[in-house]
Design a protein around this motif. Structure first.
Motif, PDB file in Angstrom:
ATOM      1  N   VAL A 105       0.965  -1.012  -0.417  1.00 51.88           N
ATOM      2  CA  VAL A 105       0.023   0.080   0.221  1.00 51.88           C
ATOM      3  C   VAL A 105       0.867   1.048   0.215  1.00 51.88           C
ATOM      4  CG1 VAL A 105      -1.442   1.600   1.410  1.00 51.88           C
ATOM      5  CG2 VAL A 105      -1.701  -1.432   0.651  1.00 51.88           C
ATOM      6  N   LEU A 106       1.862   1.138   1.232  1.00 54.58           N
ATOM      7  CA  LEU A 106       2.340   2.210   1.051  1.00 54.58           C
ATOM      8  C   LEU A 106       3.540   2.177  -0.086  1.00 54.58           C
ATOM      9  CD1 LEU A 106       4.561   1.912   4.427  1.00 54.58           C
ATOM     10  CD2 LEU A 106       2.202   3.036   3.746  1.00 54.58           C
ATOM     11  N   ILE A 107       4.159   1.388  -1.289  1.00 54.70           N
ATOM     12  CA  ILE A 107       4.439   1.713  -2.377  1.00 54.70           C
ATOM     13  C   ILE A 107       3.682   2.693  -3.590  1.00 54.70           C
ATOM     14  CG2 ILE A 107       5.245   0.591  -4.569  1.00 54.70           C
ATOM     15  CD1 ILE A 107       7.014  -1.232  -2.951  1.00 54.70           C
ATOM     16  N   VAL A 108       2.829   2.018  -3.664  1.00 53.52           N
ATOM     17  CA  VAL A 108       0.981   2.330  -4.228  1.00 53.52           C
ATOM     18  C   VAL A 108       1.099   3.475  -3.675  1.00 53.52           C
ATOM     19  CG1 VAL A 108      -1.594   2.621  -5.606  1.00 53.52           C
ATOM     20  CG2 VAL A 108      -0.082   0.683  -5.311  1.00 53.52           C
ATOM     21  N   ALA A 109       0.441   4.403  -2.626  1.00 52.60           N
ATOM     22  CA  ALA A 109       1.063   6.021  -2.076  1.00 52.60           C
ATOM     23  C   ALA A 109       2.122   7.005  -2.511  1.00 52.60           C
ATOM     24  CB  ALA A 109       0.266   5.700  -0.835  1.00 52.60           C
ATOM     25  N   HIS A 110       3.135   6.063  -2.543  1.00 51.52           N
ATOM     26  CA  HIS A 110       4.380   7.022  -2.683  1.00 51.52           C
ATOM     27  C   HIS A 110       4.958   7.926  -1.914  1.00 51.52           C
ATOM     28  CE1 HIS A 110       4.385   6.113  -6.827  1.00 51.52           C
ATOM     29  NE2 HIS A 110       3.270   6.140  -7.313  1.00 51.52           N
ATOM     30  N   VAL A 111       4.699   7.678  -1.169  1.00 51.87           N
ATOM     31  CA  VAL A 111       4.964   7.877   1.026  1.00 51.87           C
ATOM     32  C   VAL A 111       6.778   8.052   1.045  1.00 51.87           C
ATOM     33  CG1 VAL A 111       2.784   6.359   1.703  1.00 51.87           C
ATOM     34  CG2 VAL A 111       5.715   5.685   2.009  1.00 51.87           C
ATOM     35  N   PRO A 112       6.752   8.693   1.700  1.00 50.78           N
ATOM     36  CA  PRO A 112       8.632   9.459   2.231  1.00 50.78           C
ATOM     37  C   PRO A 112       9.331   8.141   1.869  1.00 50.78           C
ATOM     38  CG  PRO A 112       6.992  10.367   3.044  1.00 50.78           C
ATOM     39  CD  PRO A 112       6.127  10.036   2.585  1.00 50.78           C
ATOM     40  N   ASP A 113      10.758   7.694   1.797  1.00 47.82           N
ATOM     41  CA  ASP A 113      11.162   6.901   1.531  1.00 47.82           C
ATOM     42  C   ASP A 113      11.419   6.384   2.986  1.00 47.82           C
ATOM     43  OD1 ASP A 113      11.942   6.709  -1.236  1.00 47.82           O
ATOM     44  OD2 ASP A 113      13.943   7.604  -0.969  1.00 47.82           O
ATOM     45  N   LEU A 133       7.762  -7.520 -17.332  1.00 42.86           N
ATOM     46  CA  LEU A 133       7.067  -7.715 -18.234  1.00 42.86           C
ATOM     47  C   LEU A 133       6.270  -6.613 -17.602  1.00 42.86           C
ATOM     48  CD1 LEU A 133       5.744 -11.310 -17.508  1.00 42.86           C
ATOM     49  CD2 LEU A 133       6.593 -10.134 -19.443  1.00 42.86           C
ATOM     50  N   ASP A 134       6.027  -5.907 -16.343  1.00 39.33           N
ATOM     51  CA  ASP A 134       5.381  -4.510 -16.056  1.00 39.33           C
ATOM     52  C   ASP A 134       6.026  -3.713 -15.176  1.00 39.33           C
ATOM     53  OD1 ASP A 134       3.565  -2.796 -15.237  1.00 39.33           O
ATOM     54  OD2 ASP A 134       1.964  -3.947 -14.670  1.00 39.33           O
ATOM     55  N   SER A 135       6.586  -2.916 -15.683  1.00 39.36           N
ATOM     56  CA  SER A 135       8.219  -2.396 -14.348  1.00 39.36           C
ATOM     57  C   SER A 135       7.350  -1.508 -13.611  1.00 39.36           C
ATOM     58  CB  SER A 135       8.750  -1.140 -15.774  1.00 39.36           C
ATOM     59  OG  SER A 135       7.288   0.042 -15.878  1.00 39.36           O
ATOM     60  N   GLY A 136       5.589  -1.240 -13.414  1.00 42.75           N
ATOM     61  CA  GLY A 136       5.239  -0.910 -12.435  1.00 42.75           C
ATOM     62  C   GLY A 136       4.699  -1.444 -11.652  1.00 42.75           C
ATOM     63  N   SER A 137       5.300  -2.648 -11.308  1.00 43.40           N
ATOM     64  CA  SER A 137       4.345  -3.881 -10.959  1.00 43.40           C
ATOM     65  C   SER A 137       4.693  -4.609  -9.086  1.00 43.40           C
ATOM     66  CB  SER A 137       3.926  -4.818 -11.780  1.00 43.40           C
ATOM     67  OG  SER A 137       5.350  -5.447 -11.776  1.00 43.40           O
ATOM     68  N   ASP A 138       5.830  -2.978  -8.285  1.00 47.05           N
ATOM     69  CA  ASP A 138       6.195  -2.951  -7.586  1.00 47.05           C
ATOM     70  C   ASP A 138       5.968  -3.938  -6.556  1.00 47.05           C
ATOM     71  OD1 ASP A 138       8.446  -3.540  -7.890  1.00 47.05           O
ATOM     72  OD2 ASP A 138       8.374  -1.348  -8.060  1.00 47.05           O
ATOM     73  N   ALA A 139       4.353  -3.298  -6.224  1.00 52.25           N
ATOM     74  CA  ALA A 139       3.214  -3.567  -5.124  1.00 52.25           C
ATOM     75  C   ALA A 139       2.866  -4.377  -5.942  1.00 52.25           C
ATOM     76  CB  ALA A 139       2.159  -2.291  -5.324  1.00 52.25           C
ATOM     77  N   LEU A 140       2.292  -5.315  -6.857  1.00 49.99           N
ATOM     78  CA  LEU A 140       2.064  -6.258  -6.872  1.00 49.99           C
ATOM     79  C   LEU A 140       3.043  -7.680  -6.700  1.00 49.99           C
ATOM     80  CD1 LEU A 140      -0.293  -8.590  -8.069  1.00 49.99           C
ATOM     81  CD2 LEU A 140       0.461  -7.800 -10.390  1.00 49.99           C
ATOM     82  N   VAL A 141       4.559  -7.652  -7.002  1.00 51.28           N
ATOM     83  CA  VAL A 141       5.221  -8.353  -6.501  1.00 51.28           C
ATOM     84  C   VAL A 141       5.346  -8.392  -4.843  1.00 51.28           C
ATOM     85  CG1 VAL A 141       7.952  -8.617  -6.626  1.00 51.28           C
ATOM     86  CG2 VAL A 141       6.431  -8.319  -8.571  1.00 51.28           C
TER      87      VAL A 141
END
Length: 422
Positions: A101-109, A171-179
């Motif tokens: 959830v935090l990855i999707v929300a682009h929270v501070p590091d 396969l999907d460069s934007g899939s960090d949260a899915l992983v």
């Protein structure tokens, strides 16, 4: 072959199979989760990664929970280990979902690192408990073979999980949260499989008449308990020597790992996806080295002894790492990755066996937690040293030569110790 025969016997043991399944699922989840974090930190297009940034990330993720290691050991010597696997993996599944959830929300590091830290903190309890529990499901005569299969199978599971994460990420460069959520699902499966083990099967063993202290009492006794564990380890000379050698080899591995990250990111590829694919191949080749170590280690330990095999692993790395790595080309470096996988895992199997067979069960959880703390400190220290020596593209002959010298020194010191006590 005796090794194959022993493996067949081990796999017929129901409790061993169940404990192995817990480890495989747990470490596959670790592999997925760690790759998700690495790709988010190192291979995100918006991030300009440097060796210093990698070292900082490792310090944030590893050093704080190294302080948990002593507490994990003391508590593992009081808690039912089956319950640690059940509730630990359930907690990690929940916390991994929070990270996604935090990855999707682009929270501070800092908030992202705090969430990642919480997952890896619980990991200390689970991994130390798995190693301490193994002698409860395997007889002493097959402990070397079990150690060849058990942690190596876990490492291969982590590699496979990492490979799956790499595939999803490429396969999907934007899939960090899915992983990350995939890792959470695997943690949940590991928790459910642990229910197939009896609550009291895995220890710890307590002498008759001893009461089980509460969690608060266990924490209060941490300092004294760790001192007792360290004194016990000091009295087990072979176990202490193996741990010292393994710590030095872990330092070498950490420095070369940071170099590999930078080479994949900047020297061998023009974009993040190609670099990530190269890193995935390197990890897969290293995993083949792990598998080879599992096959040959029981046979070689029987002929060279545990310390003798660790010395040979270190000496081989001292020769082959500079011979292959100084080309700074993908082909030779992949061969070096295989060598390091074989040497590092061969030494680890031997070290695990020495600690399990030389350390009393009453202290085993504490000693394995010390083992984990040494691993983490060595890895982070190596990353810090590498950050000072590596250029932006990762090519550093001095770093490779320094690592080779440390490998050689470890092998020489072990050989001297072996001669002294034989």
């Amino acid at each position: 072959m005796p090794v194959v025969r022993d493996l067949r016997v081990l796999l017929r043991l129901r409790d061993f199979r169940n404990l192995l399944a817990v480890r495989l699922l747990s470490q596959a989840a670790d592999g997925v989760y760690q790759v998700a974090l690495a790709t988010y930190v190192v291979f995100s297009p918006e991030k300009q990664t440097s060796p210093t940034a990698i070292a900082s990330a490792m310090a944030v993720l590893l050093l704080p929970y190294s302080a948990i290691g002593p507490f994990a050991g003391v508590l593992l010597d009081r808690w039912r280990r089956r319950q640690v696997f059940l509730f630990g993996n359930l907690l990690r599944a929940f916390l991994a979902c929070v990270t996604g959830v935090l990855i999707v929300a682009h929270v501070p590091d800092w908030l992202f690192y705090a969430s990642a830290l919480s997952v890896t903190a619980v990991n200390r309890f689970v991994l130390a408990g798995l190693s301490a529990a193994l002698p409860h499901v395997v007889d002493s005569g097959r402990l070397v073979t079990a150690n060849a299969l058990f942690p190596t199978a876990g490492t291969l599971a982590a590699t496979a999980g990492g490979g799956l994460a790499f595939l999803v990420r490429v396969l999907d460069s934007g899939s960090d949260a899915l992983v990350v959520l995939l890792g959470a699902a695997l943690y949940l499966c590991s928790a459910l499989v642990s229910l197939r083990l009896a609550v009291g099967l895995l220890g710890p063993d307590h002498p008759p008449g001893r009461t089980h202290p509460s969690v608060g009492e266990g924490i209060a006794l941490t300092a004294r308990g760790m001192a007792e564990g360290l004194r016990h380890l000091a009295s087990r000379r072979e176990a202490a020597q193996a741990l010292t050698a393994m710590t030095a080899m872990r330092f070498c591995y950490g420095a070369l790992f940071v170099m590999l990250l930078m080479l994949c990111r900047y020297a061998w590829s023009d974009n993040e996806s190609d670099g990530l694919a190269l890193l995935g191949v390197a990890i897969g080749v290293s995993g083949a080295g792990f598998f080879t170590a599992a096959v040959v280690t029981p046979w070689l330990v029987g002929r060279l002894g545990a310390l003798g095999w660790i010395a040979l692993c270190s000496a081989s790395a001292a020769v082959l790492v500079p011979a292959l790595g100084l080309f700074f080309a993908p082909g030779p470096m992949l061969a070096a990755a295989f060598v390091l996988g074989l040497a590092t895992q061969g030494a680890k199997i031997s070290t695990d066996t020495v600690v399990q067979s030389r350390v009393d069960d009453e202290y085993r959880g504490r000693v394995f937690s010390v083992y984990d703390v040494l691993f983490n400190i060595a890895f982070v220290s190596a990353a810090a040293v590498a950050s000072l020596m590596l250029p932006a593209d990762g090519r550093s002959a001095p770093l490779i030569l320094c690592v080779a010298v440390l490998y050689a020194a470890t092998a020489v010191l072990l050989r001297r110790q072996i001669r002294r006590f034989t």
